[in-house]
Design an enzyme around this catalytic site. Sequence first.
Site, short mmCIF file in Angstrom:
data_model
loop_
_atom_site.label_atom_id
_atom_site.label_comp_id
_atom_site.label_asym_id
_atom_site.label_seq_id
_atom_site.Cartn_x
_atom_site.Cartn_y
_atom_site.Cartn_z
N ALA A 27 62.27 42.46 -8.42
CA ALA A 27 63.15 41.46 -9.07
C ALA A 27 63.08 41.60 -10.58
CB ALA A 27 62.71 40.06 -8.66
N LYS A 69 77.12 48.61 -13.80
CA LYS A 69 76.37 49.82 -14.12
C LYS A 69 77.32 51.02 -14.22
CE LYS A 69 72.20 47.86 -14.02
NZ LYS A 69 72.26 46.66 -13.23
N LYS A 76 60.40 45.03 -19.70
CA LYS A 76 59.79 45.83 -18.61
C LYS A 76 58.46 46.41 -19.08
CE LYS A 76 61.17 46.66 -15.06
NZ LYS A 76 61.06 45.93 -13.77
N TYR A 129 65.82 44.62 -22.74
CA TYR A 129 65.50 44.92 -21.34
C TYR A 129 64.23 45.77 -21.24
CZ TYR A 129 65.42 47.62 -17.02
OH TYR A 129 65.01 48.25 -15.88
N THR A 135 60.46 51.26 -15.02
CA THR A 135 61.52 52.18 -15.43
C THR A 135 61.01 53.19 -16.45
OG1 THR A 135 63.59 52.25 -16.70
CG2 THR A 135 62.18 50.35 -17.07
N ASP A 136 61.68 54.33 -16.53
CA ASP A 136 61.32 55.32 -17.56
C ASP A 136 61.67 54.82 -18.96
OD1 ASP A 136 64.09 55.52 -17.35
OD2 ASP A 136 64.12 57.68 -16.94
N GLU A 137 62.50 53.78 -19.05
CA GLU A 137 62.94 53.31 -20.37
C GLU A 137 61.80 52.72 -21.20
OE1 GLU A 137 66.46 50.99 -20.50
OE2 GLU A 137 67.39 52.09 -18.86
P1 NAD Z 1 69.61 44.59 -9.76
O1 NAD Z 1 70.04 43.87 -10.97
O2 NAD Z 1 70.64 45.28 -8.91
O3 NAD Z 1 68.81 43.60 -8.79
C1 NAD Z 1 67.88 42.67 -9.26
C2 NAD Z 1 67.62 41.65 -8.14
O4 NAD Z 1 66.61 40.72 -8.60
C3 NAD Z 1 68.85 40.81 -7.77
O5 NAD Z 1 68.98 40.73 -6.37
C4 NAD Z 1 68.55 39.44 -8.38
O6 NAD Z 1 69.15 38.37 -7.66
C5 NAD Z 1 67.04 39.40 -8.30
N1 NAD Z 1 66.43 38.48 -9.28
C6 NAD Z 1 66.70 38.43 -10.61
N2 NAD Z 1 65.96 37.46 -11.19
C7 NAD Z 1 65.19 36.90 -10.20
C8 NAD Z 1 64.21 35.87 -10.16
N3 NAD Z 1 63.87 35.21 -11.28
N4 NAD Z 1 63.62 35.58 -8.99
C9 NAD Z 1 63.96 36.25 -7.85
N5 NAD Z 1 64.90 37.23 -7.82
C10 NAD Z 1 65.50 37.56 -8.99
O7 NAD Z 1 68.48 45.61 -10.25
P2 NAD Z 1 68.14 47.08 -9.72
O8 NAD Z 1 68.94 48.07 -10.46
O9 NAD Z 1 68.11 47.07 -8.25
O10 NAD Z 1 66.64 47.19 -10.28
C11 NAD Z 1 65.54 46.73 -9.49
C12 NAD Z 1 64.25 47.06 -10.19
O11 NAD Z 1 64.16 48.46 -10.40
C13 NAD Z 1 64.10 46.42 -11.57
O12 NAD Z 1 62.77 46.02 -11.74
C14 NAD Z 1 64.45 47.56 -12.53
O13 NAD Z 1 63.79 47.39 -13.77
C15 NAD Z 1 63.91 48.75 -11.78
N6 NAD Z 1 64.53 50.04 -12.07
C16 NAD Z 1 65.89 50.20 -11.97
C17 NAD Z 1 66.46 51.44 -12.17
C18 NAD Z 1 67.94 51.67 -12.02
O14 NAD Z 1 68.42 52.78 -12.26
N7 NAD Z 1 68.74 50.70 -11.60
C19 NAD Z 1 65.64 52.53 -12.51
C20 NAD Z 1 64.26 52.33 -12.62
C21 NAD Z 1 63.73 51.09 -12.38
O1 TDX Z 2 80.73 51.84 -19.10
C1 TDX Z 2 79.71 52.47 -19.43
N1 TDX Z 2 79.83 53.60 -20.19
C2 TDX Z 2 78.76 54.34 -20.58
O2 TDX Z 2 78.92 55.36 -21.27
C3 TDX Z 2 78.38 52.03 -19.04
C4 TDX Z 2 78.20 50.77 -18.22
C5 TDX Z 2 77.31 52.80 -19.44
N2 TDX Z 2 77.48 53.91 -20.20
C6 TDX Z 2 76.31 54.75 -20.54
C7 TDX Z 2 75.09 54.05 -21.08
C8 TDX Z 2 73.97 54.94 -20.59
O3 TDX Z 2 73.81 56.05 -21.47
O4 TDX Z 2 75.88 55.34 -19.30
C9 TDX Z 2 74.46 55.45 -19.25
C10 TDX Z 2 73.92 54.65 -18.06
O5 TDX Z 2 74.14 53.28 -18.32
P1 TDX Z 2 73.62 52.11 -17.35
O6 TDX Z 2 74.18 52.31 -15.99
O7 TDX Z 2 73.86 50.81 -18.03
O8 TDX Z 2 72.06 52.46 -17.23
P2 TDX Z 2 70.86 52.55 -18.30
O9 TDX Z 2 71.12 51.72 -19.50
O10 TDX Z 2 70.54 54.00 -18.47
O11 TDX Z 2 69.70 51.82 -17.45
C11 TDX Z 2 69.57 52.06 -16.03
O12 TDX Z 2 68.51 52.96 -15.76
C12 TDX Z 2 67.20 52.52 -16.00
C13 TDX Z 2 69.32 50.76 -15.27
O13 TDX Z 2 70.38 49.86 -15.53
C14 TDX Z 2 68.00 50.16 -15.64
O14 TDX Z 2 67.76 48.99 -14.86
C15 TDX Z 2 66.92 51.18 -15.36
O15 TDX Z 2 65.69 50.69 -15.82
#
Ligand code: NAD
Ligand code: TDX
Length: 332
Positions: free
Chosen positions: A79, A187, A152, A148, A121-123
């Site tokens: 979450a 995203k 993290k 963000y 996350t790698d960020e």
């Molecule tokens: P997401 O935004 O799709 O999902 C987040 C979920 O958490 C949602 O279902 C939301 O309802 C729930 N949530 C938010 N606040 C909450 C709270 N206070 N209590 C309970 N639930 C809550 O996110 P995601 O992309 O699935 O990312 C999930 C995890 O993975 C995060 O910790 C993120 O940092 C990490 N992560 C994401 C990526 C990526 O590429 N998306 C990469 C590396 C790590």
């Molecule tokens: O419309 C767009 N145009 C664009 O150029 C959007 C939404 C993004 N971007 C760029 C920004 C980034 O360089 O694309 C790349 C990816 O963007 P996002 O999908 O917002 O991801 P990013 O910011 O890289 O973060 C994601 O990866 C690490 C996840 O959202 C995070 O939760 C995770 O930790």
Amino acid sequence: MRRLLVTGGAGFIGSDFVHYVMEHTDDYVTVLDKLTYAGNARSLDGLDPQRFRLVIGDICDAPLVDRLFAEHDAVVHYAAESHNDNSLTGPEPFVATNVVGTFTLLEAARRSGIRYHHISTDEVYGDLELDDPERFTEQTPYNPSSPYSSTKAGSDLLVRAWVRSFGVAATISNCSNNYGPRQHVEKFIPRQITNVIDGIRPRLYGDGRNVRDWIHADDHSSAVLAILDRGVIGETYLIGADGEKSNREVVEIILRAMDQPTDAYDLVTDRPGHDKRYAIDWTKIRDELGWEPRYRHFESGIADTIAWYRANEEWWRPQKASTEAKYELTGQ
Ligand code: NAD
Ligand code: TDX
């Protein structure tokens, strides 16, 4: 057979993990999710009610968290507020959920003694130059850029302190950018796929040359399961799949797969503080836990993802207009 609690299991990666666990293990799964704008209970449709339940609630609710921890063997904490662009326009919920929420879970883990796995996350490592030969490793110093990624990073540091000071049985993983089905249309990849479906040109921030290191969500899920099964308490594992691509390359792959001209995109206002490049060295998890990614062909993974968004319009359509209206305000 374990009783697993998965926070954020109605989000993109959390729901992928829940489906993965239900398919590949005999574990019982409870999801704790607040169902924010990013959560979608429909992402958990079709799961066996004998082995699965959804609890709608907040990870900051300590009495609820204590009750749930008492009934489970392990928690996997997904979450979070997860979108960088939202963290720039409204950082408050990022501090509440990512920092205070993690603190609440760690205190409950300390009281209950259950196994805790922290998804990060790698960020947290900041960014690399486009021409830097290095990748992030478990030794790279933390240097987050956005609200963000700083929340993290803060949550990761809390986990490390709770392991060392209080003996919490925790592991951490830091994964690169995930793609696959059920990702919110805010995203990058789902936004561009659904834009093309709607006849809108994809939008690239800045010059579109920023690089992300893509991994299929199922590969992230199999890695997390390997860490839960075989990871060493107190250790951090980086998860990646050698998927580096510039944002331009990704959009061209999407456009080609959707039968559009590959230059049919627009460059728009850049993200403030936009990280240039992420790249993961995943040697440690390969050598120590024997994990490897299975999805090595990005183009076919993207083709499957496009097919999913085409077939599941009723899943994403309700969020599309409000998401684009938000981007309108920042010129993106
Ligand atoms: P997401 O935004 O799709 O999902 C987040 C979920 O958490 C949602 O279902 C939301 O309802 C729930 N949530 C938010 N606040 C909450 C709270 N206070 N209590 C309970 N639930 C809550 O996110 P995601 O992309 O699935 O990312 C999930 C995890 O993975 C995060 O910790 C993120 O940092 C990490 N992560 C994401 C990526 C990526 O590429 N998306 C990469 C590396 C790590
Ligand atoms: O419309 C767009 N145009 C664009 O150029 C959007 C939404 C993004 N971007 C760029 C920004 C980034 O360089 O694309 C790349 C990816 O963007 P996002 O999908 O917002 O991801 P990013 O910011 O890289 O973060 C994601 O990866 C690490 C996840 O959202 C995070 O939760 C995770 O930790």
